[in-house]
Design a protein around this motif. Structure first.
Motif, PDB file in Angstrom:
ATOM      1  N   ARG A 120       0.801  -1.106  -0.056  1.00 44.69           N
ATOM      2  CA  ARG A 120      -0.097  -0.248   0.142  1.00 44.69           C
ATOM      3  C   ARG A 120       0.696   1.858   0.588  1.00 44.69           C
ATOM      4  O   ARG A 120       0.668   2.381  -0.925  1.00 44.69           O
ATOM      5  N   THR A 121       1.748   1.421   0.746  1.00 50.21           N
ATOM      6  CA  THR A 121       2.671   2.502   1.161  1.00 50.21           C
ATOM      7  C   THR A 121       3.712   2.750  -0.571  1.00 50.21           C
ATOM      8  O   THR A 121       4.195   3.602  -0.379  1.00 50.21           O
ATOM      9  N   GLY A 122       3.620   1.578  -0.550  1.00 48.20           N
ATOM     10  CA  GLY A 122       4.856   1.469  -2.048  1.00 48.20           C
ATOM     11  C   GLY A 122       6.682   1.678  -1.648  1.00 48.20           C
ATOM     12  O   GLY A 122       7.031   2.104  -2.728  1.00 48.20           O
ATOM     13  N   VAL A 123       6.948   1.735  -0.248  1.00 45.42           N
ATOM     14  CA  VAL A 123       7.714   1.980   0.366  1.00 45.42           C
ATOM     15  C   VAL A 123       9.262   0.922  -0.469  1.00 45.42           C
ATOM     16  O   VAL A 123       8.746  -0.318  -0.310  1.00 45.42           O
ATOM     17  N   ALA A 124      10.396   1.400  -0.793  1.00 42.94           N
ATOM     18  CA  ALA A 124      11.036  -0.014  -0.699  1.00 42.94           C
ATOM     19  C   ALA A 124      12.083  -0.603   0.563  1.00 42.94           C
ATOM     20  O   ALA A 124      11.502  -0.089   1.641  1.00 42.94           O
ATOM     21  N   VAL A 125      12.329  -1.855   0.435  1.00 43.95           N
ATOM     22  CA  VAL A 125      12.759  -2.840   0.982  1.00 43.95           C
ATOM     23  C   VAL A 125      14.322  -3.263   1.245  1.00 43.95           C
ATOM     24  O   VAL A 125      14.582  -3.372  -0.189  1.00 43.95           O
ATOM     25  N   VAL A 126      15.471  -2.665   1.789  1.00 44.54           N
ATOM     26  CA  VAL A 126      17.265  -3.152   1.936  1.00 44.54           C
ATOM     27  C   VAL A 126      17.397  -3.796   2.927  1.00 44.54           C
ATOM     28  O   VAL A 126      16.766  -3.531   4.329  1.00 44.54           O
ATOM     29  N   THR A 127      17.305  -5.003   2.420  1.00 44.84           N
ATOM     30  CA  THR A 127      17.660  -6.341   2.951  1.00 44.84           C
ATOM     31  C   THR A 127      18.712  -7.006   3.073  1.00 44.84           C
ATOM     32  O   THR A 127      19.538  -5.919   2.054  1.00 44.84           O
ATOM     33  N   PRO A 155      10.343 -18.352   9.905  1.00 51.84           N
ATOM     34  CA  PRO A 155      10.056 -18.153   8.099  1.00 51.84           C
ATOM     35  C   PRO A 155      10.047 -17.116   7.850  1.00 51.84           C
ATOM     36  O   PRO A 155       9.400 -16.475   6.789  1.00 51.84           O
ATOM     37  N   LEU A 156       9.913 -15.299   8.515  1.00 50.95           N
ATOM     38  CA  LEU A 156      10.200 -14.881   8.392  1.00 50.95           C
ATOM     39  C   LEU A 156      10.589 -13.534   8.152  1.00 50.95           C
ATOM     40  O   LEU A 156      10.338 -12.973   7.850  1.00 50.95           O
ATOM     41  N   LEU A 157      11.785 -13.913   8.342  1.00 50.97           N
ATOM     42  CA  LEU A 157      13.172 -13.368   8.410  1.00 50.97           C
ATOM     43  C   LEU A 157      13.751 -13.255   7.012  1.00 50.97           C
ATOM     44  O   LEU A 157      14.002 -14.527   6.284  1.00 50.97           O
ATOM     45  N   TYR A 158      14.341 -12.159   6.631  1.00 53.41           N
ATOM     46  CA  TYR A 158      14.933 -11.904   5.219  1.00 53.41           C
ATOM     47  C   TYR A 158      14.165 -12.201   4.740  1.00 53.41           C
ATOM     48  O   TYR A 158      15.124 -12.818   3.463  1.00 53.41           O
ATOM     49  N   ARG A 159      13.143 -12.059   3.812  1.00 51.50           N
ATOM     50  CA  ARG A 159      12.461 -12.388   3.105  1.00 51.50           C
ATOM     51  C   ARG A 159      13.067 -11.653   1.281  1.00 51.50           C
ATOM     52  O   ARG A 159      13.506 -10.907   1.728  1.00 51.50           O
ATOM     53  N   ALA A 160      12.435 -12.471   1.047  1.00 53.70           N
ATOM     54  CA  ALA A 160      12.909 -12.307  -0.731  1.00 53.70           C
ATOM     55  C   ALA A 160      12.176 -12.121  -1.505  1.00 53.70           C
ATOM     56  O   ALA A 160      11.529 -11.498  -1.946  1.00 53.70           O
ATOM     57  N   ARG A 161      11.740 -13.751  -1.639  1.00 53.92           N
ATOM     58  CA  ARG A 161      10.934 -14.191  -3.080  1.00 53.92           C
ATOM     59  C   ARG A 161       9.260 -13.422  -2.655  1.00 53.92           C
ATOM     60  O   ARG A 161       8.897 -12.721  -3.826  1.00 53.92           O
ATOM     61  N   SER A 162       8.696 -13.688  -1.695  1.00 58.57           N
ATOM     62  CA  SER A 162       7.502 -12.884  -1.152  1.00 58.57           C
ATOM     63  C   SER A 162       7.599 -11.935  -1.432  1.00 58.57           C
ATOM     64  O   SER A 162       6.302 -10.992  -2.222  1.00 58.57           O
ATOM     65  N   LEU A 163       8.135 -10.826  -0.885  1.00 59.34           N
ATOM     66  CA  LEU A 163       8.297  -9.575  -1.214  1.00 59.34           C
ATOM     67  C   LEU A 163       8.457  -9.084  -3.052  1.00 59.34           C
ATOM     68  O   LEU A 163       7.097  -7.946  -3.464  1.00 59.34           O
ATOM     69  N   GLU A 176       7.539 -11.353  -5.489  1.00 55.37           N
ATOM     70  CA  GLU A 176       5.914 -11.513  -6.399  1.00 55.37           C
ATOM     71  C   GLU A 176       4.695 -10.298  -5.265  1.00 55.37           C
ATOM     72  O   GLU A 176       4.483 -10.912  -6.585  1.00 55.37           O
ATOM     73  N   ALA A 177       5.368 -10.088  -4.235  1.00 59.02           N
ATOM     74  CA  ALA A 177       3.914  -9.182  -4.542  1.00 59.02           C
ATOM     75  C   ALA A 177       3.990  -7.894  -4.736  1.00 59.02           C
ATOM     76  O   ALA A 177       3.736  -6.703  -4.600  1.00 59.02           O
ATOM     77  N   GLY A 178       5.675  -7.340  -5.658  1.00 62.77           N
ATOM     78  CA  GLY A 178       5.625  -6.217  -6.148  1.00 62.77           C
ATOM     79  C   GLY A 178       5.831  -5.171  -5.196  1.00 62.77           C
ATOM     80  O   GLY A 178       6.400  -3.988  -5.217  1.00 62.77           O
ATOM     81  N   ILE A 179       7.415  -5.639  -4.310  1.00 60.19           N
ATOM     82  CA  ILE A 179       7.830  -5.175  -2.991  1.00 60.19           C
ATOM     83  C   ILE A 179       9.526  -4.534  -3.125  1.00 60.19           C
ATOM     84  O   ILE A 179      10.375  -5.296  -4.478  1.00 60.19           O
ATOM     85  N   PRO A 180       8.927  -3.000  -4.151  1.00 60.65           N
ATOM     86  CA  PRO A 180      10.750  -2.879  -4.320  1.00 60.65           C
ATOM     87  C   PRO A 180      11.509  -3.631  -3.332  1.00 60.65           C
ATOM     88  O   PRO A 180      11.896  -3.174  -2.187  1.00 60.65           O
ATOM     89  N   LEU A 181      12.120  -3.900  -3.767  1.00 58.93           N
ATOM     90  CA  LEU A 181      13.504  -5.188  -3.157  1.00 58.93           C
ATOM     91  C   LEU A 181      14.818  -4.591  -3.575  1.00 58.93           C
ATOM     92  O   LEU A 181      15.167  -4.897  -4.738  1.00 58.93           O
ATOM     93  N   ALA A 182      15.854  -4.656  -2.236  1.00 60.71           N
ATOM     94  CA  ALA A 182      17.415  -3.743  -3.010  1.00 60.71           C
ATOM     95  C   ALA A 182      18.427  -4.640  -2.060  1.00 60.71           C
ATOM     96  O   ALA A 182      17.796  -4.706  -0.820  1.00 60.71           O
ATOM     97  N   GLY A 183      19.218  -4.623  -2.196  1.00 60.82           N
ATOM     98  CA  GLY A 183      20.306  -5.543  -1.616  1.00 60.82           C
ATOM     99  C   GLY A 183      21.226  -4.948  -0.316  1.00 60.82           C
ATOM    100  O   GLY A 183      21.935  -3.817  -1.366  1.00 60.82           O
TER     101      GLY A 183
END
Length: 464
Positions: free
Chosen positions: A320-327, A349-357, A359-366
Motif C-alpha cells: 500500500r505504501t510503495g516503500v522499498a525494503v533494503v535487505t 520463516p519470516l526472516l529476511y524474506r525475498a521472493r515473497s516481497l 512476488e508481491a511487487g515490493i521494491p527490494l534492494a540488497g
C-alpha cells in the motif's frame, strides 16, 4: 576507453566506448581511436557497477583491522581469549573486537576482560552494534567512570562494569581521530568485488562526518560514489561523488517512539524534501514504521532498512505504501545457524524474506550492513539463491531467488529503481567479469570480477 567483445546482455556481444565519464557508444565493430585504451573482454559479462545500499563505512573499515569475536569464528570463552591475545594492536595500542555474541561467554564485565587482556585498552562491539564491552584499561583511558549518561552500566558499588549501551556517539567523541581509519583498504576490497556505489546508513552522521567522507573521496581514499544518510539537519553537499541521502530513523522495540512522534518525524523529513530510511529489525518495529508511514503519507525514496522479521500483514502494508525494503541476504548464511537456535520457530520463516516481497511487487534492494556481515555482495547473492546457513542447513527455501533476481538487488541505482542499464548517456560505472553470465550465474563469486570502472576510470583490475 573502448571495451571490445563484451557480453552486454545474455548471449548479446557488443563493444562499449566511454568518454568523459559516461557511456558514449554501444554497438558491434567499434573501431579504436589512437588515444583510446582498449580492453579485450573476450566474451566476459559486462554488468552495471554493483551498489551496496546499506553499510557503515568507517565501522566497516575498522572491522578490517579488528578481531572477530563471535560465531562462527569464535564459539567459546577459550577461543575468545585466544582471539584477543593474538589480535593486532592499533598504532595507539588498542585492541578492537567485533561481532561478539553472548553465546560465546555471556556478557563479560571489565574484570573478566582484564583476565584476558590487561596490558592495553580493549573494546569489543556486540554484533547488534548496541553494546560495547571494555576492559579496565579502556574504562580508564575513556574516562567512563565520570560519564553521567545512563548507558554506562554500574554495579552495586556504583563502579562502571565496562558495558556501554547505546553510547556510540559518546564513544566516538572520546576516541577522537582514533575512530576514523583510512578508508582505502575497504574501498579497494569493494572495488575488487565490482562495487561502484555505496550508501552509508550510519544514523549519527552529521555535517562533520559528511565533510570527512567527502574529503576521503576527494583524496582518492574512497573511490566509490557515496550516498550519506544522517539526521534531519544533515546539510546538502556539493561534491562530485558524494550526496546527501535519507533521514535515518532508528526504532528500538525496548524503547519505542510513540506513533504520533514517529509520524511527526517522517512529516518533518518530507517537508525538507528528504525521504526517510527506518531501521526495523523486529515485527513490532516494522508494523509501527509502516503505520506511521501510512499516516504521514509516503514519498519517493522512503525505505525500510532490514525488515528482518516481515509478517504477511506487513507485506500488505508495504504494498500500500510503495516503500522499498533494503535487505541483507548474507545474514541467512552468516547468522542462520544462530537464528535456528535464538529465534522463535514461528518467526524463522519470516526472516529476511525475498521472493515473497518480489512476488508481491515490493521494491527490494540488497546490501551488506558491513561490518555486521561481509561486505562481499557476491556472498550475499549466493545466500539469496541458496538460502543455506554456514553449516549447510536449508533456511526457508521458499524465499530463494534466481541468480538474476539476486544480481538485480545490487544493480539498481537506488532502492526501488529498476536495474541500471548500460546504454549511451549512462554513467560509465560497470564491472567486467572474466566469463559469460551463463557461467558466472552458477558461481556468483567475486573472483570472477576482472575490472571495475567508476565514471570511466578503472578502480580495480585483476592481475593476470
Amino acid at each position: 576507453m573502448l571495451i571490445v567483445d563484451a557480453e552486454i546482455l545474455a548471449d548479446v556481444h557488443a563493444d562499449l566506448r566511454c568518454e568523459n565519464g559516461i557511456i558514449a557508444e554501444l554497438g558491434a565493430g567499434l573501431k579504436a581511436r589512437p588515444d583510446e585504451a582498449v580492453v579485450a573482454a573476450r566474451g566476459g559479462a559486462l554488468l552495471p557497477g554493483l551498489q551496496d545500499h546499506h553499510l557503515h563505512l568507517y565501522a566497516a573499515a575498522k572491522g578490517l583491522q579488528s578481531a572477530s569475536c563471535g560465531p562462527p569464528d569464535v564459539n567459546d570463552a577459550g577461543q575468545l581469549a585466544h582471539a584477543l591475545r593474538t589480535a593486532p594492536r592499533s598504532a595507539d595500542g588498542w585492541i578492537r573486537g567485533v561481532a561478539y555474541h553472548e553465546c560465546v561467554a555471556g556478557l563479560p564485565d571489565r574484570d573478566q576482560l582484564d583476565a584476558w587482556i590487561d596490558d592495553c585498552p580493549l573494546r569489543i562491539q556486540h554484533r547488534t552494534g548496541k553494546l560495547w564491552l571494555l576492559n579496565s584499561a579502556a574504562v580508564a583511558v575513556l574516562g567512563v567512570e565520570a560519564c553521567p549518561l545512563p548507558g554506562v552500566e554500574r554495579d552495586h558499588r556504583d563502579r562502571a562494569t565496562g558495558r556501554l549501551y547505546g553510547l556510540d556517539a559518546w564513544l566516538r567523541k572520546r576516541l577522537g581521530s582514533r575512530a576514523l581509519p583510512d578508508l582505502r583498504p575497504l574501498s579497494d576490497m569493494l572495488a575488487a568485488c565490482g562495487v561502484t556505489g555505496v550508501t552509508d546508513a550510519s544514523p549519527a552522521n552529521d555535517a562533520g562526518m559528511l565533510r570527512q567522507i567527502a574529503a576521503a573521496a576527494q583524496s582518492g581514499q574512497l573511490r566509490q560514489r557515496v550516498v550519506v544518510m544522517g539526521g534531519l539537519h544533515l546539510p546538502a553537499i556539493e561534491a562530485a561523488t558524494v550526496a546527501r541521502g535519507a533521514v535515518k530513523l532508528m526504532l528500538d522495540e525496548h524503547d519505542l517512539l510513540p506513533l504520533d512522534r514517529l509520524e511527526a518525524r517522517i512529516r518533518a523529513a518530507h517537508r525538507r524534501a528528504r525521504a526517510v530510511a527506518i531501521h526495523c529489525v523486529t515485527r513490532i518495529e516494522l508494523l509501527l514504521a509502516l503505520t506511521a508511514l501510512e499516516a504521514a503519507g509516503p514519498t519517493a525514496g522512503d525505505r525500510i532498512e532490514h525488515a528482518s522479521v516481515c509478517p504477511d500483514e506487513a507485506i500488505a502494508m508495504l504494498k500500500r505504501t510503495g516503500v522499498a525494503v533494503v535487505t541483507q541476504p548474507a545474514f541467512v548464511q552468516e547468522r542462520g545457524d544462530r537464528y535456528r537456535i535464538d529465534v522463535a520457530a514461528e518467526e524463522q520463516p519470516l526472516l529476511y524474506r525475498a521472493r515473497s516481497l518480489i512476488e508481491a511487487g515490493i521494491p527490494l534492494a540488497g546490501s551488506s550492513d558491513a561490518p555486521y556481515a561481509s561486505a562481499d555482495p557476491w556472498l550475499a547473492m549466493r545466500a539469496a539463491v541458496s538460502r543455506r546457513t554456514r553449516a549447510g542447513v536449508p533456511f526457508n527455501e521458499a524465499e530463494c531467488l534466481t541468480p538474476e533476481q539476486a544480481l538485480a538487488l545490487f544493480t539498481s541505482s537506488t532502492p526501488g529503481a529498476p536495474p541500471t542499464r548500460l546504454e549511451p548517456g549512462a554513467a560509465a560505472d560497470f564491472c567486467l567479469l572474466s566469463r559469460p553470465w551463463r557461467e558466472a550465474r552458477s558461481r556468483l563469486v567475486a573472483g570472477d570480477v576482472a575490472m571495475t570502472c567508476r565514471g570511466g576510470q578503472v578502480i580495480y583490475r585483476r592481475e593476470s
